[in-house]
Structure formats: C-alpha cells, structure tokens
Design a protein around this motif. Structure first.
Motif, short mmCIF file in Angstrom:
data_model
loop_
_atom_site.label_atom_id
_atom_site.label_comp_id
_atom_site.label_asym_id
_atom_site.label_seq_id
_atom_site.Cartn_x
_atom_site.Cartn_y
_atom_site.Cartn_z
N GLU A 90 59.58 24.09 69.37
CA GLU A 90 60.78 24.40 68.59
C GLU A 90 61.96 23.60 69.12
O GLU A 90 61.94 23.11 70.24
CB GLU A 90 61.10 25.89 68.70
N ARG A 91 62.97 23.56 68.31
CA ARG A 91 64.21 22.92 68.76
C ARG A 91 64.87 23.79 69.82
O ARG A 91 64.68 25.01 69.84
CB ARG A 91 65.14 22.76 67.57
N PRO A 92 65.64 23.16 70.71
CA PRO A 92 66.25 23.95 71.79
C PRO A 92 67.12 25.09 71.27
O PRO A 92 67.10 26.21 71.81
CB PRO A 92 67.08 22.93 72.55
N GLY A 93 67.88 24.84 70.21
CA GLY A 93 68.77 25.87 69.70
C GLY A 93 68.03 27.15 69.35
O GLY A 93 68.50 28.25 69.62
N VAL A 94 66.86 26.98 68.76
CA VAL A 94 66.06 28.14 68.37
C VAL A 94 65.68 28.95 69.60
O VAL A 94 65.78 30.18 69.63
CB VAL A 94 64.79 27.68 67.61
N LYS A 95 65.28 28.24 70.64
CA LYS A 95 64.82 28.93 71.84
C LYS A 95 65.98 29.59 72.59
O LYS A 95 65.84 30.68 73.14
CB LYS A 95 64.09 27.94 72.75
N PHE A 96 67.13 28.93 72.56
CA PHE A 96 68.31 29.54 73.21
C PHE A 96 68.72 30.81 72.48
O PHE A 96 69.01 31.83 73.10
CB PHE A 96 69.50 28.55 73.20
N LYS A 97 68.73 30.72 71.16
CA LYS A 97 69.11 31.89 70.37
C LYS A 97 68.16 33.06 70.62
O LYS A 97 68.59 34.20 70.77
CB LYS A 97 69.10 31.54 68.87
N ASP A 98 66.88 32.75 70.64
CA ASP A 98 65.89 33.80 70.88
C ASP A 98 66.04 34.39 72.28
O ASP A 98 65.94 35.60 72.47
CB ASP A 98 64.47 33.25 70.70
N ALA A 99 66.28 33.52 73.25
CA ALA A 99 66.42 34.00 74.64
C ALA A 99 67.60 34.97 74.73
O ALA A 99 67.51 36.02 75.37
CB ALA A 99 66.61 32.82 75.59
N VAL A 132 63.97 21.63 77.16
CA VAL A 132 64.84 21.30 76.04
C VAL A 132 64.05 20.58 74.95
O VAL A 132 64.11 20.93 73.78
CB VAL A 132 66.01 20.41 76.50
N SER A 133 63.30 19.59 75.34
CA SER A 133 62.53 18.84 74.36
C SER A 133 61.05 19.03 74.60
O SER A 133 60.55 18.74 75.69
CB SER A 133 62.86 17.35 74.45
N HIS A 134 60.34 19.50 73.60
CA HIS A 134 58.91 19.70 73.79
C HIS A 134 58.15 18.38 73.69
O HIS A 134 56.96 18.33 73.92
CB HIS A 134 58.38 20.71 72.77
N ARG A 135 58.87 17.31 73.30
CA ARG A 135 58.18 16.03 73.18
C ARG A 135 58.41 15.12 74.37
O ARG A 135 57.74 14.10 74.50
CB ARG A 135 58.63 15.34 71.89
N ASP A 136 59.35 15.51 75.22
CA ASP A 136 59.59 14.73 76.43
C ASP A 136 58.62 15.22 77.50
O ASP A 136 58.78 16.30 78.07
CB ASP A 136 61.05 14.94 76.88
N MET A 137 57.59 14.41 77.75
CA MET A 137 56.52 14.88 78.62
C MET A 137 56.99 15.16 80.03
O MET A 137 56.43 16.01 80.72
CB MET A 137 55.36 13.86 78.64
N THR A 178 60.79 37.39 66.19
CA THR A 178 62.23 37.63 66.11
C THR A 178 62.71 37.43 64.67
O THR A 178 62.10 36.71 63.90
CB THR A 178 63.01 36.67 67.02
N LEU A 179 63.79 38.10 64.36
CA LEU A 179 64.35 38.03 63.00
C LEU A 179 65.74 37.45 63.06
O LEU A 179 66.55 37.80 63.92
CB LEU A 179 64.42 39.43 62.38
N ARG A 180 66.00 36.58 62.11
CA ARG A 180 67.33 36.00 62.05
C ARG A 180 68.31 36.98 61.41
O ARG A 180 69.46 37.07 61.79
CB ARG A 180 67.26 34.72 61.24
N GLU A 181 67.82 37.69 60.41
CA GLU A 181 68.71 38.59 59.69
C GLU A 181 68.51 40.04 60.12
O GLU A 181 67.45 40.41 60.63
CB GLU A 181 68.48 38.46 58.19
N VAL A 182 69.52 40.83 59.88
CA VAL A 182 69.46 42.24 60.25
C VAL A 182 68.66 42.99 59.18
O VAL A 182 69.02 42.98 58.02
CB VAL A 182 70.87 42.84 60.32
N PRO A 183 67.58 43.64 59.57
CA PRO A 183 66.80 44.41 58.60
C PRO A 183 67.65 45.51 57.96
O PRO A 183 68.44 46.14 58.65
CB PRO A 183 65.67 45.00 59.42
N ALA A 184 67.46 45.73 56.69
CA ALA A 184 68.27 46.70 55.95
C ALA A 184 68.09 48.12 56.47
O ALA A 184 68.98 48.95 56.34
CB ALA A 184 67.92 46.64 54.47
#
Length: 589
Positions: free
Chosen positions: A525-534, A493-498, A23-29
RNA sequence: CAGGGUGUAGCUCAGCUUGGUUAGAGCGCUAGCUUGGGGUGCUAGAGGUCGCGGGUUCAAAUCCCGCCACUCUGACCA
C-alpha cells in the motif's frame, strides 16, 4: 507478565497481510458513540445482531490482554480461576427466587424435553451451588473463585456498542468466608486488586461509594473510568478522597436564607405553565423557590415526593428511606387517574388530607418561605406556600440527588461532579445467597453457619470500550500500551524499495525475536494508507523505515500518544523499546 | 415498553413526492498503467432477490397493507 499466554503468540509477531484488519474509511451508520465508531473503523469489531458482536483478531487481542491483567491480579490476590457453563437450569434460579425477579432481561430457552434454562446473566446461583455441595468446614475457607466468560442480558435497549451489549465478557469473582471479619479481608484484597487492574490498563478512574441496589447486601464500591460520555454521574470531594455515585452521596440541606415573613396563600393562574422553568419564569421567581411534587408508585402505593424546583429526586434514597422493594415513577395517566391533576399542576397543599397518600419531603423544602407550588388544579399554582401552615408531610428526609457544590460528608468541602463509565463493582453480599441456597459450614464451635459471601465483577468488553472512550483523538484510538492490540507497528515507506523492505523485515524480525509485541505492515500500500491505519488502530509506537533510514541507518520512532518522534540505530532499538514500553506500562502501578 | 426514523452494491448514500428504458454516485474491490513520507492519478471491470410477504396496476425500488430487522428519542423531574 506471561506474554506467551496470549493466543497467537506475540513472540512470533504478526504480518498485516497474514491477519484480518478490515479498517473503514467512513463511519458506519449504526454507531453513534466514539468508542463504537472507532472500534468498528479500526477493524476490531463487527455487529452480528443488536447488542451482539464479533471481536475480530485485533479486538480480541485487546480483550485477551485485559483478561490477562485481570487474571494476574486476581491470582496475586489469592483468586483461583474456574469455568462455569453459560447455560444454566431454571431450578437453581427458582431456589433464590430470581427466576421470576429477573424478568425479561433474562434470556430464556427450553431444551427438547421442555426443561427451562437461561443464558447466565450472572453466576451467584451456580457458584453457591458448588460451594454448598463441596464445602462443609470453615477450614476450607476462605475461598476466592473467579471466572471470565460471556454473560447475557436481554437489555431493553442495547446501545453504545460494547458499552451496553446483550452479550458481553465479564470477570466475576466470588469470595466465601466463615464470618464478617473474613469478608472484610477478602473485600479489601479485591479493592486493591481492582485498583491495580485499572491502573495497569492505563485508565483514569475513580472508586466511588455506591448503592447496593437489587443485588442486596452491604457495602459496595464502583470503579468508574472518567469520560464525558459516561452514563453514570459521580461526585468527588475537592479536598479529601471521598467519592460517590450521585445516587449514593448524602446531601446536607443547603438553605437559601430568606428575610421574608410568610404572606397569605394566594392562587394564581399559570396557563400552560407546567415545568419548573416555565412556572418560575412566568412568575418571576427563582426555580429554587418552587416545590416540585413527584408521584411514585412505591410497592403499589402512591407516594408524593417533594423536592426543591432546582433539585432532582433520588429514587434510590426514596426507596431506601421507605424500605421499599420497588419504586417506580407514576405515569401521566396514573397521576391523572389517581389525583385528577395533570402533570405540572400538582402540589402538596391539601394533598395529604384529600387523597390520603403518604407525602415525604426533602429537607430543603422545609426551609422554603413563600414557595410556589402546583394548586392541584389545572392551570393554577399557589404562591406563598409555607410548611406547617399550608401543608404537612409524613416525613422529612434526604431525598435528592447530589451534584457539584454539595458538601462532602467527611470534610465539608464542595463536591466536583464528573461522568464515568462503570467498569467494575465490588459487593459485600453477606449471607443472602448462602442462606437462600443453604450454603453453610461448621465453624470452630461445631455450629452450622451460613457462608459470608462477596462478589466482584469487571466488565471486560466494557473496559475495552471505556479505554477507547477515554483515549482517542481525531485520528483514532490511542491505546494504553498495556492493552494495545500490538505495541509496535513497523512500516516501510515504499514496498517497492527493496532496501527499505529488507531493513523493515530485519527490524521486524529483531523486535519479534526480542519478545516485543510487534506487527509488520507489509501490505503493498501507499505510505499514507498505512499511516492513517496506524493512527486509527492506535498502536502506541510506530516505526517507519524510509529512504533516510536506509541511508544513515537510523529508524524513525513515533509515539502515538505524545506524537514525539525520535531516531535510533538498529542496535539501540530493541533496548530502547523494551525499557520505554515497560516503563509506560508500569508507571501507573 | 411508548413514540419517531431507516432498510437500494462490501461501506456512505441518491433515486421514491409525481409508478414507465438496462437502478445510480462516491468510497472500497479486481486488472493495467502511474505514483511513492499522510487514504495518488488515469483507464477498464466485477458487484444489486431495491429487507420479507401480499395487494393495486398493462407496468412497482417508487403507491397500499402486513411482517421483520436495524436505529434514534423517551422511559428523571411534574
């Protein structure tokens, strides 16, 4: 529905860390349209060359799902799938004359022996070749054969990503019948199958009457996905179900009543006033009071076409009315050379006599009283131009493009106009190709007759783009569930919470085992990243496992389209998803 | 096909007008710490034939010429 067909096996689910979703954060030109931007950003598509793309795993899944829906509906209608080559020899194209007609749009290549080939832009020739060799009796008909594969057109200007690409995936079905009545049956079957396909894809579409154009033949319908960014314009009746491409829709003249008596012809100076708007404003008359004179090269001969200033010439109607094979608008230089008038100052007065060219006018022009038009002299227009007295035409006809406000030919209610993306078209070809290629059968009376054909296309990759164009918001794509790359994404949400990870893993496994098309976002990844990607990717359902879920055993379910959030226990989850996904996929049928 | 624009790090772009240290930023990437419900913060790194070829010059990302690629607009209104 046979999900097992999907390569990659939706039965076993997928992990984000196992696949490739860049996934890309920015819009490709390179991308300007929404669908192109989002497909790139969601990691579904990458450009290889202008108009040529790689479908990444996620994008390819969407394509496969669309293809599968098409397969099921073609098969249901009696179609049989086959596969034809992409590379086609020139000979067969010479037989129908299309090797020359197709022009630079066709990708051509040569083998080491110097033989000419092309990358198939379509397959009428090849399929007809098979049929003429293998089908001899009406008893073998009807036949509905289709193929889904890459096609190639060397577009003048590829653009809008998958919308107008040079390599694209098409489904083409060809029908072969012994007579017109048979074709009628096949056509109806396809009409219905197409409606089912696009409904099942979750698209808002209209079927419109269209002009057969170059492909030849009789009746034809286009399937348009409604979207403001669409390249085509359609009109549809506000009271009955009539709909048509603006090129095709017949127009009754809309006469603007005038109380005026004809006044004497008068030449007025209109320096630097060329466009309808400029002239109308300058002279203080409404634009519908002007006569617009357009020059066309029709089969090599110049023809002048008159329409009201507020109307647009319909080249298709001009072409059909004159029975021409080619209609091209004349260039500025050509007009200057042939008539000695710069663009903007041409008019019908004296045109016919002086230049001996054919002049045809739209019906509406005939009813104008004291109209304004170019004086065929740079910097001057005529006022008070009146039909019959000041100029004649060779014919009056319906020559303009329809628009909102024009009246439905069936029920006379006003049209509404919308933009659409053409994703499918069905044609009655008749005997054009079968005659050219000698595809005949012996009928019941032992008489040799040409096979009656139809052809029916769906742009698969374009349908994918159209779906995005129609279903997105500021956060990303909102896939209709039936064609989403995965139907459900599971996110801890947390990849470290087993505890969360273990529960997410469990939920993922149980959904996969239940045959739900699920992907597990197991990235550290952090939850925000995964939410944004979803949101960007547009999975219809998002399941989040957070501390709350661990504590009370309820998992959060969020629907991408409605943003609705609800909570279910692990036990309720599978039945809930199964029934609600099934419902959302089928409610359109 | 006509006209315009762009080409510098994986992505988005600055630098070029007015040639001159070792070519920059943000994002992304790697490592560590930090953080953990909506693209976290800090630190340290890796990463560039400046589209290609030629020319001018002591010196070129920068100026000139050619080519290529990508892209936009137009090719529909007289």
């Amino acid at each position: 529905m046979n999900k097992k067909f999907l390569v990659g096996g939706s039965m076993i689910g997928m992990r984000v860390t196992q696949t490739l979703i860049p996934t890309l954060r920015e819009v490709p030109a390179e991308a300007d349209t929404v669908s192109h931007q989002l497909l790139l950003r969601a990691g579904m598509l990458r450009k290889v060359a202008s108009g040529i793309y790689t479908l990444l795993p996620l994008g390819y899944r969407v394509v496969m799902k669309i293809e599968q829906i098409i397969r099921e509906e073609m098969n249901r209608a009696g179609g049989v799938e086959l596969l034809m080559p992409i590379i086609q020899p020139a000979e067969i194209w010479h037989e129908t004359g299309r090797w020359d007609v197709y022009g630079p749009e066709m990708f051509r290549l040569r083998d080491r022996h110097g033989r000419d080939f092309c990358l198939g832009p379509t397959h009428e020739e090849l399929i007809t070749d098979i049929i003429r060799n293998e089908v001899k009796s009406y008893r073998q008909l009807p036949l509905l054969l289709y193929q889904i594969q890459n096609k190639y057109r060397d577009e003048k200007r590829p653009r809008f990503g998958l919308m107008r690409a040079r390599e694209f995936i098409m489904k083409d079905l060809y029908s072969f019948d012994k007579d017109e009545a048979g074709l009628e049956v096949s056509y109806q079957k396809m009409y219905e199958a197409y409606c089912r396909v696009f409904k099942r894809c979750g698209l808002d579409f209209r079927v419109v009457e269209a002009d057969p154009g170059a492909i030849g033949g009789g009746e034809t319908h286009e399937f348009m996905v409604l979207a403001d960014t669409g390249e085509s314009k359609v009109v549809f009746c506000t009271s009955c179900d009539y709909a048509a491409n603006v090129e095709k829709a017949p127009c009754d003249p809309q006469i603007i009543p005038s109380e005026e008596n004809p006044r004497p012809l008068e030449m007025v100076a209109t320096p630097d006033m060329r466009t309808v708007k400029e002239v109308a404003d300058y002279l203080g008359v409404p634009s519908h009071q002007l006569i617009k004179t357009m020059f066309y090269k029709v089969d090599g001969e110049y023809v002048a076409v008159l329409v009201r200033g507020d109307r647009v010439v319909n080249e298709t109607k001009v072409k059909n009315f004159l029975g021409a094979t080619s209609v091209e608008i004349a260039s500025e230089d050509e007009v200057m050379e042939a008539f000695g008038v710069p663009l903007g100052y041409a008019g019908p007065v004296g045109l016919q006599e002086k230049d001996k060219i054919k002049v045809i006018g739209d019906h509406e022009v005939r009813y104008l009283v004291n109209a304004v038009t170019g004086a065929n002299k740079e910097g001057y227009h005529y006022r008070n131009v009146n039909t019959g007295r000041d100029y004649q035409v060779d014919a009056w006809a319906d020559l303009r493009v329809a628009g909102a406000g024009d009246l439905c030919p069936r029920c006379k209610a006003p049209f509404q106009a919308k933009r659409g993306i053409e994703v499918g078209q069905i044609f009655k070809l008749g005997v054009k190709y079968s005659k050219a290629l000698g595809a005949t059968v012996l009928n019941e009376n032992g008489k040799e007759v040409p096979i009656v054909m139809g052809c029916y296309g769906i742009g698969v990759t374009r349908t994918m783009a159209a779906a995005v164009e129609q279903n997105h918001d500021e956060d990303g794509i909102i896939w209709p569930p039936s064609i989403a790359p995965y139907e459900v994404v599971v996110i801890p949400v947390s990849h470290r919470d087993m505890l969360q990870v273990r529960m997410a893993e469990e939920v993922y496994q149980s959904l996969a085992a239940a045959g739900i098309d699920v992907i597990y976002d197991d990235r550290p990844e952090r939850p925000g990243v995964k939410f944004k990607d979803a949101d960007l990717i547009g999975y219809p359902v998002r399941i989040v496992i957070g501390s709350r879920a661990v504590e009370d055993g309820l998992v959060e379910i969020k629907w991408r389209a409605s943003k609705e959030i609800l909570y279910k226990s692990k036990e309720e989850l599978v039945p809930y998803l199964r029934s609600s996904l099934e419902r959302s996929k089928n409610n359109c049928i």
